[in-house]
Design an enzyme around this catalytic site. Structure first.
Site, PDB file in Angstrom:
ATOM      1  N   ASP A  41       1.420 -81.595   8.469  1.00  0.00           N
ATOM      2  CA  ASP A  41       0.689 -81.171   7.276  1.00  0.00           C
ATOM      3  C   ASP A  41       0.293 -82.426   6.508  1.00  0.00           C
ATOM      4  O   ASP A  41       1.124 -83.336   6.362  1.00  0.00           O
ATOM      5  CB  ASP A  41       1.609 -80.297   6.401  1.00  0.00           C
ATOM      6  CG  ASP A  41       0.858 -79.162   5.726  1.00  0.00           C
ATOM      7  OD1 ASP A  41      -0.348 -79.326   5.486  1.00  0.00           O
ATOM      8  OD2 ASP A  41       1.471 -78.121   5.436  1.00  0.00           O
TER       9      ASP A  41
ATOM     10  N   HIS B  84      -7.690 -84.921   3.619  1.00  0.00           N
ATOM     11  CA  HIS B  84      -6.582 -84.047   3.196  1.00  0.00           C
ATOM     12  C   HIS B  84      -5.592 -83.768   4.310  1.00  0.00           C
ATOM     13  O   HIS B  84      -4.490 -83.303   4.045  1.00  0.00           O
ATOM     14  CB  HIS B  84      -7.144 -82.731   2.655  1.00  0.00           C
ATOM     15  CG  HIS B  84      -7.842 -82.895   1.343  1.00  0.00           C
ATOM     16  ND1 HIS B  84      -7.267 -82.564   0.138  1.00  0.00           N
ATOM     17  CD2 HIS B  84      -9.060 -83.408   1.038  1.00  0.00           C
ATOM     18  CE1 HIS B  84      -8.097 -82.850  -0.842  1.00  0.00           C
ATOM     19  NE2 HIS B  84      -9.206 -83.354  -0.321  1.00  0.00           N
TER      20      HIS B  84
HETATM   21  C1  GDG Z   1      -4.963 -78.673   2.938  1.00  0.00           C
HETATM   22  C2  GDG Z   1      -3.993 -79.496   3.807  1.00  0.00           C
HETATM   23  C3  GDG Z   1      -2.953 -80.387   1.724  1.00  0.00           C
HETATM   24  C4  GDG Z   1      -1.460 -69.718  -0.331  1.00  0.00           C
HETATM   25  N1  GDG Z   1      -1.271 -68.378  -0.351  1.00  0.00           N
HETATM   26  C5  GDG Z   1      -1.637 -67.967  -1.556  1.00  0.00           C
HETATM   27  C6  GDG Z   1      -2.065 -69.056  -2.294  1.00  0.00           C
HETATM   28  N2  GDG Z   1      -1.943 -70.116  -1.525  1.00  0.00           N
HETATM   29  C7  GDG Z   1      -2.226 -71.472  -1.988  1.00  0.00           C
HETATM   30  C8  GDG Z   1      -0.925 -72.204  -2.268  1.00  0.00           C
HETATM   31  C9  GDG Z   1      -1.376 -73.644  -2.215  1.00  0.00           C
HETATM   32  C10 GDG Z   1      -2.503 -73.575  -1.206  1.00  0.00           C
HETATM   33  O1  GDG Z   1      -2.895 -72.223  -1.049  1.00  0.00           O
HETATM   34  C11 GDG Z   1      -2.091 -74.077   0.156  1.00  0.00           C
HETATM   35  O2  GDG Z   1      -2.048 -75.467   0.102  1.00  0.00           O
HETATM   36  P1  GDG Z   1      -1.365 -76.328   1.210  1.00  0.00           P
HETATM   37  O3  GDG Z   1      -1.334 -77.723   0.700  1.00  0.00           O
HETATM   38  O4  GDG Z   1      -0.003 -75.785   1.458  1.00  0.00           O
HETATM   39  O5  GDG Z   1      -2.188 -76.153   2.551  1.00  0.00           O
HETATM   40  P2  GDG Z   1      -3.742 -76.136   3.086  1.00  0.00           P
HETATM   41  O6  GDG Z   1      -4.465 -74.932   2.637  1.00  0.00           O
HETATM   42  O7  GDG Z   1      -3.617 -76.307   4.571  1.00  0.00           O
HETATM   43  O8  GDG Z   1      -4.439 -77.431   2.441  1.00  0.00           O
HETATM   44  C12 GDG Z   1      -2.679 -79.720   3.068  1.00  0.00           C
HETATM   45  C13 GDG Z   1      -4.041 -79.660   0.961  1.00  0.00           C
HETATM   46  O9  GDG Z   1      -5.220 -79.457   1.756  1.00  0.00           O
HETATM   47  C14 GDG Z   1      -4.446 -80.439  -0.287  1.00  0.00           C
HETATM   48  O10 GDG Z   1      -4.778 -81.745   0.033  1.00  0.00           O
HETATM   49  O11 GDG Z   1      -1.767 -80.371   0.958  1.00  0.00           O
HETATM   50  O12 GDG Z   1      -1.816 -80.545   3.826  1.00  0.00           O
HETATM   51  O13 GDG Z   1      -3.760 -78.857   5.061  1.00  0.00           O
HETATM   52  O14 GDG Z   1      -1.871 -74.075  -3.433  1.00  0.00           O
HETATM   53  O15 GDG Z   1      -0.401 -71.789  -3.484  1.00  0.00           O
HETATM   54  N3  GDG Z   1      -2.508 -69.006  -3.559  1.00  0.00           N
HETATM   55  C15 GDG Z   1      -2.531 -67.783  -4.133  1.00  0.00           C
HETATM   56  N4  GDG Z   1      -2.123 -66.658  -3.471  1.00  0.00           N
HETATM   57  C16 GDG Z   1      -1.672 -66.710  -2.192  1.00  0.00           C
HETATM   58  O16 GDG Z   1      -1.275 -65.696  -1.625  1.00  0.00           O
HETATM   59  N5  GDG Z   1      -2.971 -67.680  -5.380  1.00  0.00           N
END
Ligand code: GDG
Length: 463
Positions: free
Chosen positions: A366, A158
């Protein structure tokens, strides 16, 4: 369709409509993928026990069966907080300065992966597809093979795969890369990461790249593909239309008081470029006084990995930076940054995204970044906001019509915000449509199918 066994470090059972507010990108994506299959999601419960027993806790929630095990405190320190989050995570996000190399971490990492393998083996039936996720689990496939598991087995990373020369700084890098050859298919988020993996294999291992993505070193081979993860677009669009989302959007607009809102949503992590984001926004305030009182940045940043020192440091530094900027520019009726260290339920978040004129996503590195995709999905097609996206997010390979910026440059961030605030409706619509077409087509179900098709295809061809 074969039964799917998904393995990841943390297992977070789905909590139904609206989400829990604490599910990370990985958890959100896997729940969506598993809901469609009668599979099992195996991993760490998040709980700590005095002594590892290998006892499996089986549960079924909202159509997803989870199988979890507890870990010992030393396991958590060395495997999770140690090797995964203090060695691999910083190194794979190009942060050599933060990467710690301690032999105890590596030993704990191997021990836990071995324990996971021994615990998981009895659950695996002969036709199952085994799909292992992320940097916590690189060697798990090899341990399963050592235990006699011959099933089709895939691995998806990821986070970014680092450039060849950067990876050389990891002690035992070759051992880590060799574990990937235990799998039938290895998936990366981007073409860029896949290319870096190819570079390592060809230059460091003397390997070759053949037809259909087959990478061969000596008598071992694996199919390596790029397979960008998507969001559960249908589900997210429904969340955006929910009463909770509409109400959150309405309340946000009321509290915006006619000002344009810029939204940032990230786990509090140094890879997300939050300081750079604040500095870019500060540059805008420095150079454009007319915007004072006309715009504000809402940054939602739920804390994560608080047991790791570098995460405590980034939190303290963001507290100071947001305080300094607000102290310098706020007046009695306007605060330039609303900085919030807590999570919100998914449907409320969807409404907040929709109320924002700009989605500001500035990671320094990322793997993908799902927030960028969620922001686009939440927009009103008739009056969409503008996504400003770091070129160093995996999502930039797909969302080419976002305003792509270099997050290290405060000027570029400031200029992009200005451009977005002034962008005519027709251009906003055209850019949004191009991004949305991709998000609708390449969603989480497409991602899962692309990966499992590759896995099933390989199994047929190698027998
Ligand atoms: C890893 C990789 C890759 C955040 N704050 C709240 C909330 N979130 C949710 C977002 C989103 C998720 O968390 C974050 O996803 P990301 O993709 O931005 O980042 P990582 O957590 O670092 O994920 C990344 C991912 O895995 C998938 O492969 O894209 O690059 O680092 O869904 O919405 N959700 C809620 N409340 C919040 O305050 N409900």
């Amino acid at each position: 369709m074969s039964r799917l066994i998904i393995v990841s470090n943390r297992v977070q059972p789905p909590t139904g409509e609206g989400g829990s507010g604490s599910q990370g990108g990985l958890a959100v994506a896997l729940s969506a993928a598993l809901r469609e299959s009668s599979g099992i999601w195996f991993g760490w419960s998040g709980e700590v026990t005095d002594q590892f027993t290998g006892h499996i806790n089986l549960q079924r929630n909202f159509g997803v069966t989870t199988a979890t095990v507890d870990l010992e405190e030393q396991d958590v320190d060395e495997y999770y907080n140690g090797y995964a989050n203090r060695t691999l995570w910083p190194l794979f996000h190009y942060r050599m300065d933060l990467a710690e190399f301690e032999s105890g971490f590596a030993e704990g990492y191997e021990r836990v992966n071995q324990r996971f393998a021994e615990t998981l083996e009895p659950l695996i039936e002969s036709d199952d597809l085994v799909w292992i996720h992320d940097y916590h689990m690189f060697p798990l496939g090899q341990y399963l093979r050592d235990g006699g598991i011959t099933n089709r087995m895939g691995f998806f990373l990821h986070i970014p795969w680092p450039p060849y020369r950067l990876l050389l700084s990891l002690p035992n890098h070759r051992q880590l890369v060799e574990t990937l050859f235990a799998y039938d298919v290895v998936g990366f988020q981007t073409i860029d990461s896949l290319g870096s993996f190819h570079d390592y294999v060809t230059q460091e291992m003397g390997g070759t790249i053949g037809e259909g993505g087959r990478v061969t070193v000596g008598d071992r081979s694996v199919v390596a593909i790029s397979c960008p993860i998507g969001i559960d677009t249908t589900n997210f669009l429904e969340a955006t239309e929910s009463a909770a989302a509409r109400y959150a959007c309405y309340r946000m607009r009321q509290s915006s008081n006619g000002r344009d809102m810029i939204i940032g949503v990230d786990r509090l992590d140094y890879s997300k470029g939050l300081e750079e984001r604040f500095l870019g926004y500060e540059r805008l305030l420095q150079t454009d006084e007319a915007l004072h009182g006309e715009v504000f940045l809402l940054q939602i940043a739920p804390p994560s990995r608080g047991d790791v020192q570098s995460y405590r440091e980034i939190r303290a530094s963001l507290d100071a930076l947001s305080g300094r900027i607000n102290g310098a520019y706020a007046d009695v009726e306007w605060v330039p940054i609303r900085y919030v260290n807590r999570g919100y339920p998914r449907d409320r978040l969807a409404g907040i995204y929709r109320a924002a004129k700009i989605g500001l996503v500035t990671p320094l590195r990322d793997g993908m970044n799902l927030v960028a995709k969620e922001y686009i999905a939440a927009q009103d097609p008739e009056n969409p906001g503008v996504l400003i996206l770091s070129r160093f997010a995996g999502a930039a390979e797909q969302l080419t019509q976002a305003l792509l910026i270099n997050p290290y440059s405060p000027e570029e961030i400031a200029d992009a915000i200005k451009l977005a605030l002034e962008m005519p409706l027709e251009e906003r619509k055209a850019r949004w449509r191009a991004c949305m077409d991709n998000i609708a087509a390449e969603d989480v179900l497409w991602w899962r199918k692309r990966f499992t098709d590759a896995l099933e295809g390989v199994a047929q061809s190698v027998g």
